[in-house]
Design an enzyme around this catalytic site. Structure first.
Site, short mmCIF file in Angstrom:
data_model
loop_
_atom_site.label_atom_id
_atom_site.label_comp_id
_atom_site.label_asym_id
_atom_site.label_seq_id
_atom_site.Cartn_x
_atom_site.Cartn_y
_atom_site.Cartn_z
N TYR A 119 0.88 -1.21 -0.07
CA TYR A 119 -0.23 0.13 0.14
C TYR A 119 0.94 1.40 -0.14
O TYR A 119 0.68 2.36 0.75
CB TYR A 119 -1.07 -0.05 1.31
CG TYR A 119 -1.72 -1.34 1.28
CD1 TYR A 119 -2.68 -1.52 0.25
CD2 TYR A 119 -1.26 -2.09 2.40
CE1 TYR A 119 -3.44 -2.80 0.74
CE2 TYR A 119 -2.12 -3.44 2.51
CZ TYR A 119 -3.03 -3.68 1.70
OH TYR A 119 -3.74 -4.89 1.68
N LYS A 168 -3.41 -16.45 7.61
CA LYS A 168 -2.85 -15.49 8.84
C LYS A 168 -1.79 -16.25 9.70
O LYS A 168 -0.94 -16.87 9.38
CB LYS A 168 -3.62 -14.46 9.07
CG LYS A 168 -3.89 -13.50 8.01
CD LYS A 168 -4.27 -12.23 8.64
CE LYS A 168 -4.19 -11.05 7.58
NZ LYS A 168 -5.13 -10.55 6.65
N ASP A 171 -15.12 -16.07 6.15
CA ASP A 171 -13.71 -15.78 6.02
C ASP A 171 -12.97 -15.49 7.46
O ASP A 171 -13.21 -14.58 8.20
CB ASP A 171 -13.57 -14.34 5.27
CG ASP A 171 -12.24 -14.04 4.94
OD1 ASP A 171 -11.24 -14.48 5.56
OD2 ASP A 171 -11.77 -13.05 4.13
C1 LIG Z 1 -5.44 -10.55 5.52
C2 LIG Z 1 -6.78 -10.99 5.08
C3 LIG Z 1 -7.01 -11.58 3.77
C4 LIG Z 1 -6.14 -11.90 2.79
O1 LIG Z 1 -4.84 -12.58 3.01
P1 LIG Z 1 -3.77 -12.53 2.30
O2 LIG Z 1 -2.68 -13.51 3.01
O3 LIG Z 1 -3.05 -11.07 2.62
O4 LIG Z 1 -3.69 -12.75 0.83
C5 LIG Z 1 -8.20 -12.00 3.56
N1 LIG Z 1 -9.31 -11.80 4.51
C6 LIG Z 1 -9.20 -11.35 5.68
C7 LIG Z 1 -10.31 -11.21 6.57
C8 LIG Z 1 -7.89 -10.88 5.92
O5 LIG Z 1 -7.61 -10.38 7.25
#
Ligand SMILES: *Cc1c(COP(=O)(O)O)cnc(C)c1O
Length: 428
Positions: free
Chosen positions: A20, A278, A249
């Site tokens: 960013y 993550k 997610d």
């Molecule tokens: C960080 C994040 C993503 C994307 O993950 P990357 O590993 O950065 O591609 C998608 N959804 C949520 C909720 C996130 O916090």
């Protein structure tokens, strides 16, 4: 060529793109030479207490002996092998663990290399499911505003349309449906009006909806907001009622961050498809996964294509799988819940000092996530400089100054961290 710190920073500024960031007016970046426990070490020996867990990931802290060992053990066997037509113990063990610790109907696991890809995979699964069922018109998504699901094209389409940083792509992206941001907080009494906007969208558009995709209970990078578990429960009910899949997610919330192992447990529901990433490797390597129920996998695979058409080159990378297995086992063998609760209590007490400040809009804490929302956007570089001077690493954005420390952070270090936050915010 060995560069000294000054040369390194100069070269970095001229050639290295950061997240960013501008390449013509590059932001200040801080050099780090090593990390251990909750501390990041700079070349001059100065240490920073890490309040970010490297973007939610390093839940056990850095340089953890158990995770290091898992990697060196795996390295002796193999660093990588393709996953097309081959398999290996670390991937199978990871899948076994994920199936075991996630809600019961989630039994099929697609491993991928980053969170954004896990979201792309989830979206493709949902669309292919309905296609296979002879309902190709069900290819739209519904989500809620102030969400964040990643930076790749499919993921961008369900990020907040205003603050999602993606407005300039709006002409090339498919348009989906956005419900109003939930207003009822995590602990507040439920009011059916909160879900009215999503309900209307589902009622009106279910015939073209493949799935609802949301971050359960905690919205991360789209606004650091916490909302009612009942909202998620009602979203599940509406999806069932109108034959729409539910994608959760859990890339930011997974592995204990919100106080439950997965945030959907606050709502006692199970999605049809779930994304994790993550913290899955304890912050060691890039890895993610998309889980789905047998209903979804059967639906996809009994259709015309007969297979799910996705397969990253580094899918199931053994090093990443091995460290993920070690990280999950380590998490489950430690009193993570008590640690997260202790951090929650301490964050609540210590960030309270901000609540009365005239520049502060709101202070909120859930699990090991502490957020101070300002009335005006903060100057990230300025505030970061002040925090670094106090020996603390945070990355505020927009109006948000926030922390999600490693679960292993001791009370003293957390105290230093929150004191630095409070003092810095007071001085703004
Ligand atoms: C960080 C994040 C993503 C994307 O993950 P990357 O590993 O950065 O591609 C998608 N959804 C949520 C909720 C996130 O916090």
């Amino acid at each position: 060529m060995k560069m000294n710190t000054e040369e390194l920073l100069k070269f970095d500024k001229q050639h290295t793109w950061h997240p960013y960031a501008s390449m013509t007016d590059a932001p200040t970046v801080y050099p780090i030479v090593s990390a251990s426990g909750v501390r990041l070490k700079m070349p001059d020996g100065k240490e920073l207490i890490d309040g970010m867990s490297s973007w939610w990931a390093a839940i056990h802290g850095y340089n953890h002996p158990v995770l290091n060992q898992a990697l060196t053990d795996q390295l002796e066997d193999m660093a990588h092998v393709m996953f097309g037509g081959l398999t290996h113990p670390s991937a199978v063990e990871l899948v076994r663990l994920l199936v075991k610790i996630t809600p019961e109907p989630l039994t099929k696991v697609f491993i991928s290399d980053s969170g954004s890809v896990a979201v792309e995979v989830a979206i493709k699964m949902a669309i292919q499911y309905w296609y296979s069922k002879g309902q190709p018109q069900k290819h739209k998504l519904a989500t809620i505003r102030t969400g964040y699901h990643g930076d790749t094209f499919g993921a961008m389409t369900v990020c907040d349309p205003v603050n999602g940083m993606h407005q300039m792509f709006s002409g090339v992206l498919p348009q989906h449906h956005f419900a109003d941001t939930p207003q009822i907080g995590f602990d507040e009494a439920w009011d059916e009006a909160d879900i009215e906007s999503l309900k209307k969208i589902i009622e009106q558009h279910h015939q073209e909806l493949a799935a609802v995709i949301i971050e359960p209970v905690v919205q991360g990078a789209g606004g650091m907001r916490f909302y009612s578990p009942t909202y998620v429960k009602r979203a599940r009910e509406l999806c069932d009622q109108y034959d729409v899949l539910l994608i959760l997610d859990e890339i930011a919330t997974g592995f204990g961050r919100s106080g439950e192992l997965f945030a959907c447990e606050h709502s006692n529901i199970c999605p049809d498809i779930m994304c994790v990433g993550k913290a899955i490797t304890g912050g060691y390597m890039s890895l993610a996964a998309t889980l789905c129920s047998e209903k979804v996998s059967d639906g996809i695979c009994q259709g015309e294509a007969g297979a799910f058409m996705h397969g990253p080159t580094f899918m199931g990378n053994p090093l990443a799988c091995a460290v993920a297995v070690a990280s999950i086992k380590l998490l489950l063998s430690t009193p993570w819940k008590t640690r997260v609760q202790n951090i929650e209590q301490q964050l609540k007490t210590s960030l309270l000092a901000c609540a009365e400040m005239p520049t502060v809009e709101d202070v909120r804490v859930l699990g090991s996530i502490g957020v101070v929302e300002m009335k005006e956007p903060v100057n990230m570089e300025r505030i970061q400089k002040m925090l670094v001077a106090k020996g603390v690493w945070l990355r505020p954005f927009g109006k948000l100054v926030y922390t999600m420390p490693p679960y292993i952070m001791e009370a003293d270090d957390l105290n230093t961290l929150t004191a630095a936050m409070v003092e810095t915010i007071a001085a703004l």
